[in-house]
Scaffold this motif. Structure first.
Motif, PDB file in Angstrom:
ATOM      1  N   LEU A   1       0.856  -1.193   0.000  1.00  0.00           N
ATOM      2  CA  LEU A   1       0.000   0.000   0.000  1.00  0.00           C
ATOM      3  C   LEU A   1       0.886   1.236   0.000  1.00  0.00           C
ATOM      4  N   LEU A   2       0.665   2.105  -0.984  1.00  0.00           N
ATOM      5  CA  LEU A   2       1.443   3.346  -1.094  1.00  0.00           C
ATOM      6  C   LEU A   2       0.501   4.500  -1.395  1.00  0.00           C
ATOM      7  N   HIS A   3       0.902   5.693  -0.962  1.00  0.00           N
ATOM      8  CA  HIS A   3       0.149   6.890  -1.332  1.00  0.00           C
ATOM      9  C   HIS A   3       0.300   7.135  -2.830  1.00  0.00           C
ATOM     10  N   ALA A   4      -0.631   7.858  -3.414  1.00  0.00           N
ATOM     11  CA  ALA A   4      -0.544   8.206  -4.828  1.00  0.00           C
ATOM     12  C   ALA A   4       0.714   9.026  -5.085  1.00  0.00           C
ATOM     13  N   ASN A   5       1.207   8.992  -6.319  1.00  0.00           N
ATOM     14  CA  ASN A   5       2.400   9.775  -6.649  1.00  0.00           C
ATOM     15  C   ASN A   5       2.024  11.242  -6.854  1.00  0.00           C
TER      16      ASN A   5
ATOM     17  N   GLY B   1      -0.973  12.122  -8.764  1.00  0.00           N
ATOM     18  CA  GLY B   1      -2.231  11.588  -8.273  1.00  0.00           C
ATOM     19  C   GLY B   1      -2.552  10.206  -8.791  1.00  0.00           C
TER      20      GLY B   1
ATOM     21  N   ASP C   1       1.294   4.683  -7.527  1.00  0.00           N
ATOM     22  CA  ASP C   1       2.751   4.837  -7.562  1.00  0.00           C
ATOM     23  C   ASP C   1       3.445   3.503  -7.848  1.00  0.00           C
TER      24      ASP C   1
END
Length: 292
Positions: free
Chosen positions: A97-101, A104, A107
């Protein structure tokens, strides 16, 4: 057919091209491996590339394997394809799980991280062909573009994309590979580069409802596009109990005896499709008798 690949030529055979829609295979992989959105996007992109690169091979028994080994949290991705449009694959860590780049988007580059791309072609020769390149962006499409240029000396443009729904199922997936033949005219190259520069993304075209034929039409319609054929593509695993038995026999009598001595059922899992194969003591004793 739902998922399929189109093969085409353009500019009097100076250009060869492939395009695919792969939503169903990517969704099947997501459900099988319970992948997170970013892992689904990464795996879907490589599955799509593998499917198209697989049908480039000529031999009926030829096998292509794409391996990405990165230092990001996803660990690695493995995809295997044949020349009939069958493809399978998995990621080492499906729960990333990663935040959006910054744009947006999912990633994928952050999940994969710096690393290596390996392309292995088993064409029935004594040794398989192995090409390796350093990942350039870890976005996968650009890395394959670089691989084609450096390892196969074929100038190419690769576009891959996976678009997710809000419920984390796959909304769209697909891609294209466009390659220039050695005799391609400079004017054709310049015009094609301008055309490719105007393309926003594969997923935007798919989300507009465009088919693989229409995607190639947008890219190559000005170059006398000729659709050669279209063929189905699907996630398909060729694992079987018989193949697993052969693998167990191959480990040797010593290890088989140790398993039998433990008196427990041995369960083996297929990385590609998640199928489980259980062997109790009686099964293992039978395999021991078959081993040399």
């Amino acid at each position: 057919m739902s998922d399929y690949i189109v093969r085409a030529t353009a500019a009097d055979s100076q250009i060869r091209a492939f395009a695919a829609t792969t939503r169903e295979m990517t969704e099947f992989a997501r459900g099988t491996h319970n992948t997170s959105p970013v892992a689904t996007a990464a795996l879907g992109r490589l599955l799509t590339a593998g499917a198209m690169m697989g049908v480039m091979m000529k031999g009926e028994k030829d096998i292509l394997t794409l391996q990405i080994k990165g230092r990001g949290p996803i660990g690695g991705i493995t995809v295997t394809a044949d020349s009939q449009g069958n493809v399978k694959g998995y990621v080492n860590n499906p729960e990333v799980l990663l935040h959006a780049n910054a744009a947006g988007k999912l990633d994928v580059a952050g999940a994969v991280g710096p690393g290596m791309l390996s392309v292995i072609k088993d064409m029935g020769l004594k040794e398989p062909y192995v090409g390796q390149t350093v990942l350039q962006t870890s976005e996968i499409a650009e890395d394959l573009t670089y691989y084609f240029a450096t390892s196969e000396q074929v100038p190419s443009s690769v576009g891959l994309g996976v678009l997710m729904n809000h419920d984390n199922t796959v909304k769209q997936a697909g891609g294209f590979i466009i390659q220039l033949m050695p005799f391609t005219d400079e004017k054709v190259i310049d015009a094609l580069e301008k055309k490719l520069a105007d393309i926003t993304s594969v997923t935007s075209m798919l989300d507009e409802g465009m088919t693989p034929e229409q995607i190639l039409g947008r890219l190559l319609g000005d170059f006398g596009l000729e659709i050669m054929d279209r063929m189905p593509t699907q996630f398909a695993c060729n694992c079987s109990r018989e193949r697993v038995e052969k693998a167990l026999i191959s480990i040797g009598k010593k290890d088989l005896r140790e398993m039998i001595a433990e008196g427990k059922t041995v369960s083996l899992n297929c990385h590609f499709c998640g199928a489980d194969y259980a062997f109790d003591v009686e099964d293992l004793e039978k395999l021991l008798r078959q081993s040399r």
